[in-house]
Design a protein around this motif. Structure first.
Motif, PDB file in Angstrom:
ATOM      1  N   ARG A  41       7.772  52.693  38.814  1.00 50.81           N
ATOM      2  CA  ARG A  41       9.237  52.778  38.805  1.00 50.81           C
ATOM      3  C   ARG A  41       9.887  51.993  37.661  1.00 50.81           C
ATOM      4  N   TRP A  42       9.413  50.774  37.419  1.00 52.37           N
ATOM      5  CA  TRP A  42       9.983  49.943  36.360  1.00 52.37           C
ATOM      6  C   TRP A  42       9.426  50.402  35.009  1.00 52.37           C
ATOM      7  N   TYR A  81      18.147  46.567  33.528  1.00 51.81           N
ATOM      8  CA  TYR A  81      17.884  48.016  33.572  1.00 51.81           C
ATOM      9  C   TYR A  81      18.889  48.773  32.699  1.00 51.81           C
ATOM     10  N   PRO A 124      13.949  52.752  39.873  1.00 54.74           N
ATOM     11  CA  PRO A 124      13.284  51.573  40.445  1.00 54.74           C
ATOM     12  C   PRO A 124      13.817  51.156  41.809  1.00 54.74           C
ATOM     13  N   PHE A 184      12.427  54.735  32.795  1.00 54.34           N
ATOM     14  CA  PHE A 184      12.408  54.237  34.176  1.00 54.34           C
ATOM     15  C   PHE A 184      12.294  55.424  35.130  1.00 54.34           C
ATOM     16  N   ALA A 230      11.641  52.229  44.870  1.00 55.82           N
ATOM     17  CA  ALA A 230      10.253  51.770  45.002  1.00 55.82           C
ATOM     18  C   ALA A 230       9.922  51.450  46.457  1.00 55.82           C
ATOM     19  N   PHE A 263       6.656  49.810  42.444  1.00 58.18           N
ATOM     20  CA  PHE A 263       7.697  49.311  41.543  1.00 58.18           C
ATOM     21  C   PHE A 263       7.145  49.032  40.156  1.00 58.18           C
ATOM     22  N   TRP A 264       6.056  48.257  40.094  1.00 53.32           N
ATOM     23  CA  TRP A 264       5.569  47.785  38.796  1.00 53.32           C
ATOM     24  C   TRP A 264       4.727  48.820  38.057  1.00 53.32           C
TER      25      TRP A 264
END
Length: 396
Positions: free
Chosen positions: A257-258, A212, A244, A241, A247, A253-254
């Motif tokens: 957030r990411w 990150y 993350p 971003f 999340a 998350f996917w």
């Protein structure tokens, strides 16, 4: 370089050059780059699909020629860039309609050349019709040019510091194995079962957020010349971003957030083919499987002996968990979210991503020097803290 790569290089009569200089760049790399830009121009022009289909094998061959002409061991980034050229142009080639730009800089006029350059360099596809479902984090930075660049410089420095600290901490857990170019597993067989996986989970978290920090640093460094020199609009550089660590599910998350740099490409390469058989759930799973293959390719230059399953299985299982959340929503009418979703997502993500990070560690990809290596007091402090923690773990 693998036996297959050596055979292809010999068949094409290509040399193996140790590094890229101006002459070799012009001879081997520039043709692939120019063909990439040419396809980008065709992709935004109507009624050009037949020509794109005819040209794509040439583009792929030029990219392959560039890869095989150089020694891409130890992660030379040019090999990855050539792979991206082949993947992106394939996606543009198979688009039945011309691609349309939806967001332009303020006060700009439509331009085929500028649109093609934006398409070629815009990894996320932000502002283009084929990425309309892309999640873009809320902008919190000032959008005046000078202040925006100032925020990017500050952010790059802060995230470089975060990356350096976490990368050094990761290496310090085992400086002679996965902390070096020799590689090694993150699972310490000398520890009891629970303590062993507690250690690997902590290593996984440290690695994830070092990635990150690294990507945030690179993204912000790219902003500086893009806005100052190329005069791009700050609005063309939304955040990469979206916190993350906040999340509340795997989907959250996917998909939000990411970073979303390769989301569209993974869905195109893996998700769309599987969706023909398994529908929307197959599209999700196929996207994760494509991501696993991509991450496996990323570590091959370091160690060609790392097995494909070590990446595909963990990414596939994360995909299974993500599909499971969709099934839960369909059957109960409730989303996975809140504190329960955060706990569930954290456990499932860490369980399987540990295997993927173990594959990365085995390949020896993480032995490069940390950015804080020359800052002796800080480096020594990080090493000492990790050593104390390691000693404590081995008391069990």
């Amino acid at each position: 370089m693998s036996f297959t790569a050596l055979s292809l290089r010999d068949a094409l009569g290509l040399p193996t050059l140790a590094s890229i200089n101006l002459a070799s760049f012009v001879l081997y790399v520039l043709p692939a780059v120019l063909s990439y830009l040419g396809v980008a121009v065709l992709a935004i022009k109507p009624r050009t699909q037949f020509l794109r289909i005819a040209l794509w094998p040439l583009v792929a061959l030029l990219a392959l020629r560039a890869v095989l002409s150089f020694d891409f061991s130890l992660g030379n980034p040019h090999g990855i860039s050539m792979l991206l050229i082949a993947m992106y142009t394939l996606e543009w080639t198979l688009a039945t309609e011309s691609l349309k730009r939806r967001i332009r800089p303020a006060k700009s006029t439509p331009s085929v050349i500028m649109d093609a350059l934006d398409l070629a360099l815009n990894i996320r596809g932000y502002g283009w019709d084929y990425s309309e479902r892309l999640h873009v984090p809320r902008e919190t930075r000032p959008l005046t040019r000078t202040r925006f660049v100032g925020c990017a410089i500050l952010s790059a420095g802060c995230h470089a510091f975060i990356w350096g600290i976490l990368h050094k901490a990761f290496q310090s857990f085992s400086p002679n194995t996965f902390g070096s170019l020799h590689g090694g597993t993150i699972y310490d067989e000398t520890l009891p079962f629970f303590i062993r996986y507690l250690r690997s989970t902590i290593i996984t978290l440290i690695f994830r957020y070092s990635v990150y920090g690294n990507l945030q640093m690179i993204y912000n460094l790219c902003i500086i010349p893009a806005v100052l020199v190329l005069r791009q609009d700050p609005a063309q550089w939304p955040p990469a971003f979206d916190s993350p660590w906040m999340a509340t599910s795997l989907n959250n998350f996917w998909a939000r957030r990411w970073h979303q740099f390769f989301r569209r490409t993974f869905l195109f390469l893996g998700g769309d083919p599987l969706s023909l058989v398994f529908g929307s759930w197959g599209r999700i799973l196929g996207g994760f499987l494509a991501s696993g293959v991509w991450h496996w390719i990323m570590i091959l230059p370091f160690n060609a002996g790392v097995e494909l399953w070590r990446m595909v299985v963990p990414f596939g299982m994360i995909g299974v968990g993500t599909v499971g959340e969709r099934m839960f929503l369909k059957w109960t009418g409730r989303r996975v979210e809140g504190l329960t979703g955060w706990v569930w997502g954290t456990i499932w993500l860490n369980l399987w991503s540990s295997l993927a990070i173990d594959a990365t560690a085995r390949a020896g990809t993480l032995g490069n020097s940390s950015i804080i290596e020359g800052v002796t007091p800080l480096r020594d402090l990080v090493e000492r803290l990790v050593m104390v923690f390691e000693t404590w773990l081995h008391t069990f």
